[in-house]
Design a protein around this motif. Structure first.
Motif, PDB file in Angstrom:
ATOM      1  N   LYS A  62       0.802  -1.230   0.000  1.00 10.87           N
ATOM      2  CA  LYS A  62       0.000   0.000   0.000  1.00 10.87           C
ATOM      3  C   LYS A  62       0.832   1.277   0.000  1.00 10.87           C
ATOM      4  O   LYS A  62       0.255   2.369   0.042  1.00 10.87           O
ATOM      5  CB  LYS A  62      -0.942   0.008   1.217  1.00 10.87           C
ATOM      6  CG  LYS A  62      -1.917  -1.147   1.265  1.00 10.87           C
ATOM      7  CD  LYS A  62      -3.005  -0.931   2.292  1.00 10.87           C
ATOM      8  CE  LYS A  62      -3.941   0.182   1.891  1.00 10.87           C
ATOM      9  NZ  LYS A  62      -5.104   0.300   2.817  1.00 10.87           N
TER      10      LYS A  62
ATOM     11  N   ALA B  66      -1.706   3.957  -1.108  1.00  4.91           N
ATOM     12  CA  ALA B  66      -2.852   3.380  -1.824  1.00  4.91           C
ATOM     13  C   ALA B  66      -4.159   3.709  -1.103  1.00  4.91           C
ATOM     14  O   ALA B  66      -4.383   3.287   0.032  1.00  4.91           O
ATOM     15  CB  ALA B  66      -2.680   1.877  -1.949  1.00  4.91           C
ATOM     16  N   LEU B  67      -5.037   4.474  -1.781  1.00  8.47           N
ATOM     17  CA  LEU B  67      -6.389   4.718  -1.269  1.00  8.47           C
ATOM     18  C   LEU B  67      -7.324   3.592  -1.658  1.00  8.47           C
ATOM     19  O   LEU B  67      -8.234   3.227  -0.911  1.00  8.47           O
ATOM     20  CB  LEU B  67      -6.909   6.048  -1.828  1.00  8.47           C
ATOM     21  CG  LEU B  67      -6.082   7.296  -1.483  1.00  8.47           C
ATOM     22  CD1 LEU B  67      -6.662   8.516  -2.204  1.00  8.47           C
ATOM     23  CD2 LEU B  67      -6.035   7.526   0.020  1.00  8.47           C
ATOM     24  N   THR B  68      -7.132   3.054  -2.860  1.00  9.67           N
ATOM     25  CA  THR B  68      -7.857   1.903  -3.382  1.00  9.67           C
ATOM     26  C   THR B  68      -6.828   1.034  -4.119  1.00  9.67           C
ATOM     27  O   THR B  68      -5.677   1.438  -4.265  1.00  9.67           O
ATOM     28  CB  THR B  68      -8.975   2.326  -4.354  1.00  9.67           C
ATOM     29  OG1 THR B  68      -8.381   2.780  -5.586  1.00  9.67           O
ATOM     30  CG2 THR B  68      -9.840   3.451  -3.771  1.00  9.67           C
ATOM     31  N   PRO B  69      -7.229  -0.149  -4.611  1.00 14.80           N
ATOM     32  CA  PRO B  69      -6.259  -0.969  -5.355  1.00 14.80           C
ATOM     33  C   PRO B  69      -5.651  -0.267  -6.566  1.00 14.80           C
ATOM     34  O   PRO B  69      -4.558  -0.636  -6.992  1.00 14.80           O
ATOM     35  CB  PRO B  69      -7.096  -2.192  -5.776  1.00 14.80           C
ATOM     36  CG  PRO B  69      -8.130  -2.313  -4.711  1.00 14.80           C
ATOM     37  CD  PRO B  69      -8.485  -0.904  -4.341  1.00 14.80           C
ATOM     38  N   HIS B  70      -6.318   0.740  -7.125  1.00 17.20           N
ATOM     39  CA  HIS B  70      -5.802   1.410  -8.316  1.00 17.20           C
ATOM     40  C   HIS B  70      -5.471   2.890  -8.107  1.00 17.20           C
ATOM     41  O   HIS B  70      -4.785   3.476  -8.942  1.00 17.20           O
ATOM     42  CB  HIS B  70      -6.809   1.300  -9.473  1.00 17.20           C
ATOM     43  CG  HIS B  70      -6.992  -0.096  -9.982  1.00 17.20           C
ATOM     44  ND1 HIS B  70      -6.034  -0.743 -10.739  1.00 17.20           N
ATOM     45  CD2 HIS B  70      -8.005  -0.964  -9.825  1.00 17.20           C
ATOM     46  CE1 HIS B  70      -6.465  -1.957 -11.042  1.00 17.20           C
ATOM     47  NE2 HIS B  70      -7.654  -2.123 -10.489  1.00 17.20           N
ATOM     48  N   LEU B  71      -5.939   3.498  -7.020  1.00 19.38           N
ATOM     49  CA  LEU B  71      -5.765   4.937  -6.818  1.00 19.38           C
ATOM     50  C   LEU B  71      -4.833   5.201  -5.653  1.00 19.38           C
ATOM     51  O   LEU B  71      -5.034   4.674  -4.550  1.00 19.38           O
ATOM     52  CB  LEU B  71      -7.118   5.601  -6.560  1.00 19.38           C
ATOM     53  CG  LEU B  71      -7.131   7.138  -6.588  1.00 19.38           C
ATOM     54  CD1 LEU B  71      -6.804   7.649  -7.995  1.00 19.38           C
ATOM     55  CD2 LEU B  71      -8.507   7.660  -6.140  1.00 19.38           C
TER      56      LEU B  71
ATOM     57  N   TYR C  85      -2.954   6.926 -10.779  1.00 13.14           N
ATOM     58  CA  TYR C  85      -3.737   5.753 -11.158  1.00 13.14           C
ATOM     59  C   TYR C  85      -2.777   4.631 -11.511  1.00 13.14           C
ATOM     60  O   TYR C  85      -1.946   4.768 -12.404  1.00 13.14           O
ATOM     61  CB  TYR C  85      -4.649   6.045 -12.354  1.00 13.14           C
ATOM     62  CG  TYR C  85      -5.308   4.787 -12.889  1.00 13.14           C
ATOM     63  CD1 TYR C  85      -6.407   4.241 -12.243  1.00 13.14           C
ATOM     64  CD2 TYR C  85      -4.785   4.126 -14.001  1.00 13.14           C
ATOM     65  CE1 TYR C  85      -6.999   3.068 -12.699  1.00 13.14           C
ATOM     66  CE2 TYR C  85      -5.363   2.953 -14.475  1.00 13.14           C
ATOM     67  CZ  TYR C  85      -6.466   2.425 -13.809  1.00 13.14           C
ATOM     68  OH  TYR C  85      -7.038   1.266 -14.257  1.00 13.14           O
TER      69      TYR C  85
ATOM     70  N   ARG D 276      -1.262  -2.958  -9.076  1.00 14.90           N
ATOM     71  CA  ARG D 276      -0.502  -2.702  -7.857  1.00 14.90           C
ATOM     72  C   ARG D 276      -0.742  -3.827  -6.873  1.00 14.90           C
ATOM     73  O   ARG D 276      -1.913  -4.106  -6.551  1.00 14.90           O
ATOM     74  CB  ARG D 276      -0.915  -1.355  -7.257  1.00 14.90           C
ATOM     75  CG  ARG D 276      -0.126  -0.926  -6.031  1.00 14.90           C
ATOM     76  CD  ARG D 276      -0.502   0.480  -5.620  1.00 14.90           C
ATOM     77  NE  ARG D 276       0.375   0.949  -4.572  1.00 14.90           N
ATOM     78  CZ  ARG D 276       0.449   2.208  -4.169  1.00 14.90           C
ATOM     79  NH1 ARG D 276      -0.300   3.137  -4.750  1.00 14.90           N
ATOM     80  NH2 ARG D 276       1.263   2.570  -3.205  1.00 14.90           N
TER      81      ARG D 276
END
Length: 353
Positions: free
Chosen positions: A104, A150-155, A189, A193
């Protein structure tokens, strides 16, 4: 050597390098590194950056040597909020090396160099207060520490602190350059990840081998604000080097210089009838090359052993980028420096024997 899968007959191909796209806001101050630009430091430049990068995954052995860095291109815009300075747009290829990377987070340092366009360069008649740069086209160097969470898996949320530098390397004068310490905040983005990796970090066969370089360069520079002519600067270099490990070459060599602006300077300052000293110079140097495949970051420290005309310090430095087009032929762009002040940008071609 590349890893092999059980039961396979060939090496395992490196995974595809995933794409990372970033958009960042930047806020800066101007450093008054000389009194000649102190009148320009009142504003606080702001800008933004569009960033495209790929995470290396092991397609080349040097990816593993540097623990899988990222390679990218930064497109940067700055508004100086000062009508004397105007705006700047820049494009900077770069490499980013991670210090700490997890599922993350990613804490890294990146270093890049490229070209910048300044909208309001110095003009003796219409913009004489801009002592930072007298040409629209400039070189840029960008150095930055970055932390991506990492805020989300892609962001990912990115925060950073770095330095943007713009200068034309004394191609034209005045050229005091500008240094912008910058705080960066934005979003990334991530296509994938964490990125997949395969380690093919074998030792190169060249480690421990000696090689020889021969090269020549040319550049041009303006002597002073009052003399608008551009003068050619040439050099020739012969060096011996050795690959000491995966990442480094060490070099030592001799070189000669011919700076035609010094001849013009002598003609302005020498009394009629007096003999003028030779403006040619010769030096010896030691150097280091930090290797990234065919690309190398070059740093040299040299000392003049023949310099009848004492126009500068007795030593010089050189920083640059070198690229091997083939195993023999290479090209380079170097910045030659005297005591921290740019002397000339050199465009070099050479051969490795």
């Amino acid at each position: 050597m590349p890893q092999q899968a059980a039961g396979s007959v060939g090496p395992v191909a490196a995974p595809r390098a995933p794409l990372v796209v970033g958009l960042y806001a930047q806020g800066s101050i101007i450093i008054a590194h000389t009194d000649a630009i102190r009148h320009l430091v009142a504003s606080h430049p702001t800008g933004f950056e569009l960033n495209l990068q790929r995470q290396t995954t092991g397609a080349a052995p040097w990816h593993g040597w540097y623990k899988f860095p990222k390679m990218g291109l930064a497109l940067t815009y700055y508004d100086f909020h000062n009508p004397v300075l105007g705006h700047v747009v820049a494009a900077s290829p770069y490499i980013s090396k991670s210090f700490s990377r997890g599922a993350k987070h990613d804490f890294s340092f990146r270093l890049g160099a490229g070209l910048a366009y300044l909208t309001n360069p110095y003009n003796q008649d219409t913009n004489h207060k801009n002592t930072i740069a007298s040409s629209a086209l400039n070189a840029t160097i960008q150095a930055r520490f970055e932390y991506d969470y990492a805020l989300t898996p892609h962001l990912g949320l990115l925060a950073g602190f770095g330095l943007n530098h713009y200068s034309n390397g004394s191609t034209t004068k005045p050229n005091f350059g500008v240094n912008l310490p910058s705080v960066v905040l934005g979003l990334n983005y991530h296509e994938q990840r964490p990125a997949p990796q395969t380690n093919a970090a074998s030792d190169p066969a060249e480690v421990g081998r000696t090689f020889y370089n021969a090269s020549t360069s040319l550049g041009y520079k303006q002597r002073s604000e009052g003399d608008l002519q551009k003068y050619l600067v040439n050099s020739v270099t012969a060096a011996v080097g050795r690959r000491v490990n995966r990442k480094s070459n060490l070099l030592a060599g001799v070189e000669g210089f011919l700076d035609r602006s010094l001849k013009a300077q002598l003609e302005d300052t020498t009394r009629a009838g007096l003999r003028q000293p030779d403006v040619k110079k010769a030096g010896v140097f030691v150097g280091h090359e930090l290797l990234f495949g065919r690309l190398a970051f070059v740093s040299h420290l040299g000392f003049y052993v023949y310099a009848p005309y004492k126009s500068s310090t007795a030593y010089y430095e050189r920083l640059g980028l070198k690229y091997h087009f083939t195993r023999v032929l290479f090209g380079a762009i170097d910045l030659k420096i005297h005591r921290g002040a740019a002397d000339v940008i050199e465009f070099k071609v050479g051969a490795r024997l």
